[in-house]
Design a protein around this motif. Sequence first.
Motif, PDB file in Angstrom:
ATOM      1  N   HIS A   1       0.835  -1.210   0.000  1.00  0.00           N
ATOM      2  CA  HIS A   1       0.000   0.000   0.000  1.00  0.00           C
ATOM      3  C   HIS A   1       0.862   1.249   0.000  1.00  0.00           C
ATOM      4  CE1 HIS A   1      -3.265   2.714   1.537  1.00  0.00           C
ATOM      5  NE2 HIS A   1      -3.976   1.955   0.722  1.00  0.00           N
ATOM      6  N   GLN A   2       1.898   1.227   0.795  1.00  0.00           N
ATOM      7  CA  GLN A   2       2.812   2.369   0.886  1.00  0.00           C
ATOM      8  C   GLN A   2       3.523   2.603  -0.441  1.00  0.00           C
ATOM      9  OE1 GLN A   2       6.654   2.237   3.307  1.00  0.00           O
ATOM     10  NE2 GLN A   2       5.293   3.320   4.707  1.00  0.00           N
ATOM     11  N   ALA A   3       3.977   1.509  -1.081  1.00  0.00           N
ATOM     12  CA  ALA A   3       4.694   1.642  -2.349  1.00  0.00           C
ATOM     13  C   ALA A   3       3.794   2.164  -3.459  1.00  0.00           C
ATOM     14  CB  ALA A   3       5.284   0.285  -2.746  1.00  0.00           C
ATOM     15  N   MET A   4       2.529   1.770  -3.447  1.00  0.00           N
ATOM     16  CA  MET A   4       1.621   2.112  -4.540  1.00  0.00           C
ATOM     17  C   MET A   4       1.030   3.523  -4.434  1.00  0.00           C
ATOM     18  SD  MET A   4      -0.467  -1.461  -5.067  1.00  0.00           S
ATOM     19  CE  MET A   4      -1.299  -0.920  -6.544  1.00  0.00           C
ATOM     20  N   ASN A   5       1.082   4.127  -3.255  1.00  0.00           N
ATOM     21  CA  ASN A   5       0.331   5.367  -3.043  1.00  0.00           C
ATOM     22  C   ASN A   5       1.203   6.566  -2.722  1.00  0.00           C
ATOM     23  OD1 ASN A   5      -2.538   4.442  -3.278  1.00  0.00           O
ATOM     24  ND2 ASN A   5      -1.833   3.037  -1.695  1.00  0.00           N
TER      25      ASN A   5
END
Length: 701
Positions: free
Chosen positions: A687-691
């Motif tokens: 989630h952190q990488a994608m957002n």
Amino acid sequence: MKQNLLVELFVEELPPKALNKLGEAFSSTLLEVLKSQGLTSETSQVTAYASPRRLAAHISDVVAKAADKSLSHKLMPATVGLDANGKATPALLKKLTALGADESAVSQLKREHDGKADILFLEGTAAGATLSEGLQKALDEALAKLPIPKVMTYQLQDGWTSVNFVRPAHGLVALHGNELIPVSALGLQSGNTTQGHRFEAKVSPVTLRHADHYAEQLQTEGAVIASFAERRAEIVRQLTAAAAKAGPQLTPIQDEALLDEVTALVERPNVLLGQFEDEFLQVPQECLILTMKANQKYFPLLSADGQLSNKFLIVSNISPDDASAVIGGNERVVRPRLADAKFFFDQDRKKTLESRLASLDKVVYHNKLGSQGQRTTRVASIASAIGQQLGGDALASKAAQAARLAKADLVTDMVGEFPELQGIMGRYYAQHEGLDNDVAYAIEDHYKPRFAGDELPRNQVGVVVALADKLETLCGMFGIGQIPSGDKDPFALRRHALGVVRLLIENSLPLTLDTLLNTTFGCFAADVENASTALRSFIYDRLSGSLREQGYSAQEVDAVLALEPQQLADIAKRLEAVKAFAALPEAESLAAANKRVGNILKKAEGDVQASINQALLVEPAEQALAQALASVTPQADAAFAAGDYRSSLQALAALRTPVDAFFDGVMVNAEDPALKANRLGLLASLHQAMNRVADLSRLAG
């Protein structure tokens, strides 16, 4: 039989700034109401007329009587309306009476089965409206719906009856072809006569022979150009011709609002050339132009390079054989106006802007926020902080000086007489004192952008002071609870917020929004609340609307602004990156997965840390996802750090297959608490990488 219809209301001089809107509203409502009654045809068109003393409409293809209409009234179920013997029940008789029928109509009732029961219907014919009836209704509605800026109350000739209207009305015309249609309005009965020009009409009154002769008779017999558009075009033609005769390369000033207002002031325009003494050209041309336009409705003439000449154009309402008296009278009238402007300019320059600052302490800005002097001190402090961040001591010093002097012209004689010149006169007085041009132009430009599409300040000092000035207004008003609601925005905070957005984005300023807000709130007294959270949301709302107006989709805007990026200058690049990502074949699947991940993390108990214990990755699918993350994340992060948001998002495309496989083959909520926590940590890392660039879940369908 179809004929054309003319309706005219003759009144005393109408408010010029509202005239065109009144004419359009009057004619369009007449057509709309007549059409609703079946008195027009599909080919009917309306022509609006509006002059200083009349509102009129010419409507084509109007019938004398509307066609009759077949009516079918649904009454009630037959079991309710008729008794066992087929006679009408009291309920049916009551319904028939209400519709204007009696018991004799029972035998004519029609039955229809609606799938459940027999229903009784009363069928008949409604007579079509006559033109007299329909026009009376249309006229009443047109007058009621007029967008009147301010209503007058006046008495009719009987001395007892009072009427409310925009101006006293003196005549009403209603012609269908050459036939008079009897209607009434504002205490007037319709006729076929009207009045032409007050002084130059050849015939008085003008007797209208036919609805189609209205404009032609008014022009030839009444010396009036009834059409607003035609009168405006004639003024433009005459202005252009007169300017060409006045001197080489002279052109009248372009001002659409002034042109509309002058069109509403004359019935038959006659453009004349006037001039004034060269000595007045020593006064800043903005002052002279403003007084000529605002007070006298003249069109100043400009040279090819935009410099004011000593000549101007007058749009007269009379056309005497010898116009010298008209020209001379106008020149005599304008001369004292220009002399006043010169006097104010000369007197103002005897005092420096610095010496005027003490007077600002006596000017109330807001009872909860102090005086203009106190406000100036705050703006200077904010400008200094912003200038320091953008350009060090040099920019901070110039910005603070410009901010301190920016409001000093508010207490000058010139701005007291012409408030529209605030900022402009400050620049002239600063240049007269020999101040740095960066500072002088910043004083003029710190109000910009003043409206949508307005230009931005022309130098960096002006940008800093404009940003500080708008932030001070926003933070001060939000800090005392003066937040816009509905249509109410007395302090123009929406405009100020859009100004902040444009200044940050269009100048690519590397400033973070939260730092700006906290710096600004820190300049206020303790009794002004730090409302940065509410103000930040307000600014993002204005930004969201602006971006959608620029053509970005709601999904793209929501995806980017959901993260509330601190540097607004980055937003355009983020939006372009999101648009490019959304076009990838992997985008839909990844957006849906991102939304699913977000929902799982929201439901998880406690805070989920974005960390992965490799030893607890037991399923092949979660191992593959972890490996893909380890490979993709450094690439995406490096691109993000370099400001290459497009590459950062496109690197995520490689995650589609391992993400899909993870959700197909791995149970996140495992019975083993350690496995569950690790899988949640894996999803949090994903989630952190994608957002980082945008909230991709907002792209999910």
